[in-house]
Design a protein around this motif. Structure first.
Motif, PDB file in Angstrom:
ATOM      1  N   PRO A  87      12.403  15.290  32.946  1.00 15.65           N
ATOM      2  CA  PRO A  87      12.753  16.546  32.271  1.00 15.65           C
ATOM      3  C   PRO A  87      11.517  17.245  31.700  1.00 15.65           C
ATOM      4  CG  PRO A  87      14.152  14.753  31.518  1.00 15.65           C
ATOM      5  CD  PRO A  87      13.047  14.143  32.337  1.00 15.65           C
ATOM      6  N   VAL A  88      11.480  18.561  31.864  1.00 15.32           N
ATOM      7  CA  VAL A  88      10.407  19.389  31.311  1.00 15.32           C
ATOM      8  C   VAL A  88      11.042  20.388  30.349  1.00 15.32           C
ATOM      9  CG1 VAL A  88       8.606  21.086  31.814  1.00 15.32           C
ATOM     10  CG2 VAL A  88       8.958  19.149  33.361  1.00 15.32           C
ATOM     11  N   VAL A  89      10.496  20.449  29.150  1.00 16.46           N
ATOM     12  CA  VAL A  89      10.957  21.402  28.149  1.00 16.46           C
ATOM     13  C   VAL A  89       9.771  22.282  27.774  1.00 16.46           C
ATOM     14  CG1 VAL A  89      11.870  21.690  25.819  1.00 16.46           C
ATOM     15  CG2 VAL A  89      12.688  19.803  27.254  1.00 16.46           C
ATOM     16  N   HIS A  90       9.932  23.587  27.947  1.00 22.94           N
ATOM     17  CA  HIS A  90       8.883  24.533  27.561  1.00 22.94           C
ATOM     18  C   HIS A  90       9.024  24.908  26.096  1.00 22.94           C
ATOM     19  CE1 HIS A  90       8.562  25.829  31.968  1.00 22.94           C
ATOM     20  NE2 HIS A  90       7.418  25.289  31.642  1.00 22.94           N
ATOM     21  N   PHE A  91       7.896  25.224  25.478  1.00 22.37           N
ATOM     22  CA  PHE A  91       7.905  25.782  24.129  1.00 22.37           C
ATOM     23  C   PHE A  91       6.804  26.817  24.041  1.00 22.37           C
ATOM     24  CE2 PHE A  91       5.146  22.081  23.946  1.00 22.37           C
ATOM     25  CZ  PHE A  91       4.048  22.528  23.235  1.00 22.37           C
ATOM     26  N   SER A  92       6.975  27.752  23.102  1.00 15.95           N
ATOM     27  CA  SER A  92       5.984  28.805  22.925  1.00 15.95           C
ATOM     28  C   SER A  92       6.236  29.521  21.607  1.00 15.95           C
ATOM     29  CB  SER A  92       6.071  29.815  24.067  1.00 15.95           C
ATOM     30  OG  SER A  92       5.165  30.885  23.844  1.00 15.95           O
ATOM     31  N   ALA A  93       5.158  29.937  20.978  1.00 14.15           N
ATOM     32  CA  ALA A  93       5.279  30.776  19.789  1.00 14.15           C
ATOM     33  C   ALA A  93       5.327  32.250  20.175  1.00 14.15           C
ATOM     34  CB  ALA A  93       4.101  30.524  18.844  1.00 14.15           C
ATOM     35  N   ALA A  94       4.892  32.573  21.396  1.00 14.22           N
ATOM     36  CA  ALA A  94       4.803  33.969  21.807  1.00 14.22           C
ATOM     37  C   ALA A  94       5.798  34.344  22.897  1.00 14.22           C
ATOM     38  CB  ALA A  94       3.385  34.265  22.286  1.00 14.22           C
ATOM     39  N   ALA A  95       6.040  33.455  23.836  1.00 12.81           N
ATOM     40  CA  ALA A  95       6.926  33.760  24.962  1.00 12.81           C
ATOM     41  C   ALA A  95       8.358  33.397  24.577  1.00 12.81           C
ATOM     42  CB  ALA A  95       6.484  32.996  26.202  1.00 12.81           C
ATOM     43  N   VAL A  96       9.045  34.313  23.908  1.00 10.60           N
ATOM     44  CA  VAL A  96      10.365  34.000  23.359  1.00 10.60           C
ATOM     45  C   VAL A  96      11.462  34.964  23.803  1.00 10.60           C
ATOM     46  CG1 VAL A  96       9.423  32.801  21.352  1.00 10.60           C
ATOM     47  CG2 VAL A  96       9.839  35.256  21.227  1.00 10.60           C
ATOM     48  N   THR A  97      11.176  35.824  24.742  1.00 12.02           N
ATOM     49  CA  THR A  97      12.179  36.779  25.205  1.00 12.02           C
ATOM     50  C   THR A  97      13.126  36.100  26.202  1.00 12.02           C
ATOM     51  OG1 THR A  97      10.910  37.542  27.116  1.00 12.02           O
ATOM     52  CG2 THR A  97      10.470  38.636  24.987  1.00 12.02           C
ATOM     53  N   PRO A  98      14.275  36.707  26.457  1.00 15.19           N
ATOM     54  CA  PRO A  98      15.162  36.166  27.490  1.00 15.19           C
ATOM     55  C   PRO A  98      14.467  36.064  28.854  1.00 15.19           C
ATOM     56  CG  PRO A  98      16.369  37.697  26.122  1.00 15.19           C
ATOM     57  CD  PRO A  98      14.915  37.793  25.703  1.00 15.19           C
ATOM     58  N   ARG A  99      13.601  37.026  29.164  1.00 14.63           N
ATOM     59  CA  ARG A  99      12.840  36.964  30.428  1.00 14.63           C
ATOM     60  C   ARG A  99      11.968  35.726  30.482  1.00 14.63           C
ATOM     61  NH1 ARG A  99       9.949  38.553  34.638  1.00 14.63           N
ATOM     62  NH2 ARG A  99       7.843  39.294  34.572  1.00 14.63           N
ATOM     63  N   ASP A 100      11.319  35.387  29.365  1.00 16.62           N
ATOM     64  CA  ASP A 100      10.489  34.179  29.312  1.00 16.62           C
ATOM     65  C   ASP A 100      11.342  32.932  29.520  1.00 16.62           C
ATOM     66  OD1 ASP A 100       8.073  35.586  28.733  1.00 16.62           O
ATOM     67  OD2 ASP A 100       8.680  35.703  26.631  1.00 16.62           O
ATOM     68  N   ARG A 101      12.502  32.901  28.881  1.00 13.42           N
ATOM     69  CA  ARG A 101      13.400  31.748  29.044  1.00 13.42           C
ATOM     70  C   ARG A 101      13.834  31.617  30.502  1.00 13.42           C
ATOM     71  NH1 ARG A 101      15.663  34.060  24.190  1.00 13.42           N
ATOM     72  NH2 ARG A 101      14.722  32.991  22.429  1.00 13.42           N
ATOM     73  N   THR A 102      14.130  32.751  31.140  1.00 13.15           N
ATOM     74  CA  THR A 102      14.529  32.745  32.541  1.00 13.15           C
ATOM     75  C   THR A 102      13.399  32.246  33.412  1.00 13.15           C
ATOM     76  OG1 THR A 102      16.053  34.566  32.143  1.00 13.15           O
ATOM     77  CG2 THR A 102      15.400  34.186  34.416  1.00 13.15           C
ATOM     78  N   ARG A 103      12.169  32.675  33.132  1.00 13.29           N
ATOM     79  CA  ARG A 103      11.011  32.199  33.907  1.00 13.29           C
ATOM     80  C   ARG A 103      10.888  30.691  33.814  1.00 13.29           C
ATOM     81  NH1 ARG A 103       5.566  34.780  32.466  1.00 13.29           N
ATOM     82  NH2 ARG A 103       4.926  33.593  34.275  1.00 13.29           N
ATOM     83  N   GLY A 104      11.133  30.146  32.625  1.00 13.05           N
ATOM     84  CA  GLY A 104      11.064  28.698  32.438  1.00 13.05           C
ATOM     85  C   GLY A 104      12.103  27.981  33.257  1.00 13.05           C
ATOM     86  N   LEU A 105      13.332  28.464  33.218  1.00 10.27           N
ATOM     87  CA  LEU A 105      14.394  27.830  33.986  1.00 10.27           C
ATOM     88  C   LEU A 105      14.162  27.998  35.485  1.00 10.27           C
ATOM     89  CD1 LEU A 105      17.442  28.885  31.783  1.00 10.27           C
ATOM     90  CD2 LEU A 105      16.339  26.632  31.890  1.00 10.27           C
ATOM     91  N   ASP A 106      13.669  29.168  35.895  1.00  8.11           N
ATOM     92  CA  ASP A 106      13.361  29.398  37.305  1.00  8.11           C
ATOM     93  C   ASP A 106      12.254  28.491  37.805  1.00  8.11           C
ATOM     94  OD1 ASP A 106      15.324  31.343  37.525  1.00  8.11           O
ATOM     95  OD2 ASP A 106      13.920  33.038  37.406  1.00  8.11           O
ATOM     96  N   SER A 107      11.363  28.063  36.918  1.00  2.00           N
ATOM     97  CA  SER A 107      10.276  27.168  37.327  1.00  2.00           C
ATOM     98  C   SER A 107      10.735  25.722  37.431  1.00  2.00           C
ATOM     99  CB  SER A 107       9.094  27.284  36.360  1.00  2.00           C
ATOM    100  OG  SER A 107       9.411  26.694  35.112  1.00  2.00           O
ATOM    101  N   GLY A 108      11.978  25.463  36.983  1.00  2.00           N
ATOM    102  CA  GLY A 108      12.530  24.110  37.106  1.00  2.00           C
ATOM    103  C   GLY A 108      12.699  23.377  35.793  1.00  2.00           C
ATOM    104  N   ALA A 109      12.307  24.002  34.689  1.00  2.00           N
ATOM    105  CA  ALA A 109      12.416  23.339  33.384  1.00  2.00           C
ATOM    106  C   ALA A 109      13.871  23.159  32.994  1.00  2.00           C
ATOM    107  CB  ALA A 109      11.686  24.146  32.312  1.00  2.00           C
ATOM    108  N   GLU A 110      14.127  22.110  32.239  1.00  2.00           N
ATOM    109  CA  GLU A 110      15.469  21.864  31.735  1.00  2.00           C
ATOM    110  C   GLU A 110      15.771  22.740  30.534  1.00  2.00           C
ATOM    111  OE1 GLU A 110      15.062  19.078  34.725  1.00  2.00           O
ATOM    112  OE2 GLU A 110      13.577  19.550  33.228  1.00  2.00           O
ATOM    113  N   ALA A 111      14.743  23.118  29.782  1.00  2.94           N
ATOM    114  CA  ALA A 111      14.936  23.990  28.610  1.00  2.94           C
ATOM    115  C   ALA A 111      13.632  24.688  28.295  1.00  2.94           C
ATOM    116  CB  ALA A 111      15.393  23.180  27.402  1.00  2.94           C
TER     117      ALA A 111
END
Length: 111
Positions: A87-111
């Motif tokens: 499992p890969v979980v992304h975190f960020s202090a700056a990338a917090v928009t819905p688009r950023d979340r979608t990019r994370g999920l599209d890259s294969g991350a679980e969250a």
């Protein structure tokens, strides 16, 4: 709970203070922490751990790494058949928009 009972967590963040803080919380919870300062180092660590049979149980990855994005690191992890299940979980202090979340999920991350 001691480290033998907890998970092994790869923490990838270019800021030492962030790796320290996240690592401290995880260690207090009984987990073993494998810190990495950049995506390249994380890939080297994962390769070494794959060869030794000691892959981390999960990866916490900052999306804003200096050598490649956390999204690209996730894509590379998920493209590797022997580590793709981690499992890969992304975190960020700056990338917090819905688009950023979608990019994370599209890259294969679980969250």
């Amino acid at each position: 709970m001691n480290e033998a009972d907890g998970a092994t967590v790869l923490v990838v963040d270019d800021l030492e203070a962030n790796r320290y803080a996240m690592g401290a919380v995880l260690r207090r919870a009984g987990h073993l922490v494998v810190p990495s300062a950049c995506a390249g180092d994380a890939l080297i660590e994962l390769d070494a751990r794959l060869r030794s049979g000691a892959l981390p149980d999960a990866a916490l990855v900052d999306v804003g790494l200096p050598d490649m994005s956390g999204f690209e690191l996730c894509r590379r992890i998920k493209a590797h058949p022997e580590i793709a299940a981690m499992p890969v979980v992304h975190f960020s202090a700056a990338a917090v928009t819905p688009r950023d979340r979608t990019r994370g999920l599209d890259s294969g991350a679980e969250a």
